[in-house]
Scaffold this active site. Structure first.
Site, PDB file in Angstrom:
ATOM      1  CG  ASP A   1      91.186 -58.437  90.456  1.00  0.00           C
ATOM      2  OD1 ASP A   1      91.924 -57.588  90.633  1.00  0.00           O
ATOM      3  OD2 ASP A   1      90.025 -58.412  90.555  1.00  0.00           O
ATOM      4  CB  THR A   2      92.651 -58.905  95.197  1.00  0.00           C
ATOM      5  OG1 THR A   2      92.401 -59.975  95.297  1.00  0.00           O
ATOM      6  CG2 THR A   2      91.695 -57.624  94.701  1.00  0.00           C
TER       7      THR A   2
ATOM      8  CE  LYS B   1      91.464 -57.490  86.375  1.00  0.00           C
ATOM      9  NZ  LYS B   1      90.089 -56.923  86.994  1.00  0.00           N
TER      10      LYS B   1
ATOM     11  CD1 TRP C   1      84.524 -56.914  83.575  1.00  0.00           C
ATOM     12  CD2 TRP C   1      83.305 -55.150  83.950  1.00  0.00           C
ATOM     13  NE1 TRP C   1      83.227 -57.246  83.860  1.00  0.00           N
ATOM     14  CE2 TRP C   1      82.435 -56.518  84.001  1.00  0.00           C
ATOM     15  CE3 TRP C   1      82.529 -54.042  83.784  1.00  0.00           C
ATOM     16  CZ2 TRP C   1      80.802 -56.328  84.074  1.00  0.00           C
ATOM     17  CZ3 TRP C   1      81.194 -54.065  84.161  1.00  0.00           C
ATOM     18  CH2 TRP C   1      80.316 -55.131  84.233  1.00  0.00           C
ATOM     19  CB  ILE C   2      89.436 -59.270  82.161  1.00  0.00           C
ATOM     20  CG1 ILE C   2      90.472 -58.305  82.504  1.00  0.00           C
ATOM     21  CG2 ILE C   2      89.641 -60.092  80.956  1.00  0.00           C
ATOM     22  CD1 ILE C   2      91.644 -59.091  83.002  1.00  0.00           C
TER      23      ILE C   2
ATOM     24  CD1 TRP D   1      84.856 -68.342  81.530  1.00  0.00           C
ATOM     25  CD2 TRP D   1      86.450 -68.801  79.995  1.00  0.00           C
ATOM     26  NE1 TRP D   1      86.342 -67.871  82.072  1.00  0.00           N
ATOM     27  CE2 TRP D   1      87.202 -67.966  81.281  1.00  0.00           C
ATOM     28  CE3 TRP D   1      87.210 -69.143  78.769  1.00  0.00           C
ATOM     29  CZ2 TRP D   1      88.452 -67.952  81.220  1.00  0.00           C
ATOM     30  CZ3 TRP D   1      88.637 -68.901  79.035  1.00  0.00           C
ATOM     31  CH2 TRP D   1      88.921 -68.167  79.963  1.00  0.00           C
TER      32      TRP D   1
HETATM   33  O1  LIG Z   1      93.044 -62.481  92.511  1.00  0.00           O
HETATM   34  P1  LIG Z   1      91.744 -62.369  93.068  1.00  0.00           P
HETATM   35  O2  LIG Z   1      91.109 -61.122  93.483  1.00  0.00           O
HETATM   36  O3  LIG Z   1      91.744 -63.447  94.105  1.00  0.00           O
HETATM   37  O4  LIG Z   1      90.859 -62.840  92.028  1.00  0.00           O
HETATM   38  C1  LIG Z   1      90.987 -63.883  91.094  1.00  0.00           C
HETATM   39  C2  LIG Z   1      89.822 -64.787  91.150  1.00  0.00           C
HETATM   40  O5  LIG Z   1      88.682 -64.645  91.030  1.00  0.00           O
HETATM   41  C3  LIG Z   1      87.903 -65.411  90.113  1.00  0.00           C
HETATM   42  O6  LIG Z   1      87.431 -66.350  90.671  1.00  0.00           O
HETATM   43  P2  LIG Z   1      85.732 -66.302  91.413  1.00  0.00           P
HETATM   44  O7  LIG Z   1      85.755 -66.671  92.522  1.00  0.00           O
HETATM   45  O8  LIG Z   1      85.046 -65.264  90.496  1.00  0.00           O
HETATM   46  O9  LIG Z   1      85.429 -67.640  90.521  1.00  0.00           O
HETATM   47  P3  LIG Z   1      85.214 -68.472  89.140  1.00  0.00           P
HETATM   48  O10 LIG Z   1      86.605 -68.398  88.455  1.00  0.00           O
HETATM   49  O11 LIG Z   1      84.552 -69.819  89.059  1.00  0.00           O
HETATM   50  O12 LIG Z   1      84.496 -67.255  88.025  1.00  0.00           O
HETATM   51  C4  LIG Z   1      89.033 -65.693  89.114  1.00  0.00           C
HETATM   52  O13 LIG Z   1      88.575 -66.909  88.466  1.00  0.00           O
HETATM   53  C5  LIG Z   1      90.393 -66.064  90.090  1.00  0.00           C
HETATM   54  O14 LIG Z   1      90.103 -67.363  90.721  1.00  0.00           O
END
Ligand SMILES: O=P(O)(O)OC[C@H]1O[C@H](OP(=O)(O)OP(=O)(O)O)[C@H](O)[C@@H]1O
Length: 209
Positions: free
Chosen positions: A116-117, A155, A182-183, A187
């Site tokens: 994502d970011t 993204k 919003w994906i 799970w």
């Molecule tokens: O590119 P970014 O902006 O860093 O976002 C991506 C990260 O965010 C989510 O993790 P989250 O912290 O929500 O934990 P999860 O995987 O346990 O849901 C996802 O699983 C990625 O690891």
């Protein structure tokens, strides 16, 4: 309104299946490091498609990184990273000699569900590179470790984190590049039948358009 993209378990399976082809042809990882929780399921599915006849399964190790939550009483584990907090909830056990040997001179595929970011992936690569350097020094071995990245979705947006150029140019596989949608991954679904119905409805709507 932000569009919701419903991804089913079958979608995840097929995205891993098709991505395994270039990953095998261009990288052939020795080890996968799944970023939990979202990277666990894709890593496990991918492993089946990376399995080569006559060779053992590629091991999967897990690290836990959480971007949006801060664990109580774990302030010493919270790291400020480009304006966001990445919390380590789990890491590799580097006390074992075998684990260290797994890192040096190997091709390591980092697996997560979404870029994502890019904050999480930047953190993972930087920290793992530090571990590799430490392991290399301790073992007195000079072989190069290569990192690759696999995500189900990248993204296409302004990233906060950065990745090494040798990773982005040639060792980065995203099964799909999407907008800032919003994906919804299966799970995360509380009602999986409703989730699958939403995915089917979106597909039907797209077919009509
Ligand atoms: O590119 P970014 O902006 O860093 O976002 C991506 C990260 O965010 C989510 O993790 P989250 O912290 O929500 O934990 P999860 O995987 O346990 O849901 C996802 O699983 C990625 O690891």
């Amino acid at each position: 309104m932000v569009e919701k993209l419903y991804v089913t378990y079958n979608d995840v399976h097929k995205l891993c299946q098709e991505s395994a082809v270039p990953i095998l042809a261009e990288f052939k990882p020795d080890l996968m490091i799944a970023i939990g929780g979202g990277g666990y399921v894709p890593a496990r599915i991918l492993r089946s498609f990376l399995k080569q006849p006559g060779s053992p399964n590629i091991p999967i190790q897990a690290i836990g990184l959480s971007l949006y939550e801060q664990l109580p009483n774990a302030a010493d584990q919270v790291v400020e990273q480009v304006g966001h907090k990445v919390t380590r909830t789990q890491w590799l056990d580097l006390s074992a000699l075998g684990s260290m040997k797994n890192l040096v001179g190997k091709r390591i595929l980092i697996v997560d569900e979404v870029d994502d970011t890019r904050t999480t992936l930047e953190y993972a690569v930087k920290e793992l590179q530090k571990d590799v350097e430490e392991a290399r020094a301790k073992l007195g071995v000079d072989e190069k470790t290569e990192f690759g990245i696999f995500v189900l979705h990248n993204k296409d947006k302004q990233k906060r984190g950065t990745l090494p150029e040798d990773v982005t140019n040639g060792r980065y596989w995203a099964a799909r590049t999407v907008g800032d949608e919003w994906i919804c991954y299966p799970w995360e679904a509380i009602d999986i039948d409703e989730h699958d119905a939403n995915a089917a409805a979106a597909l039907a709507k797209k077919a009509q358009a």
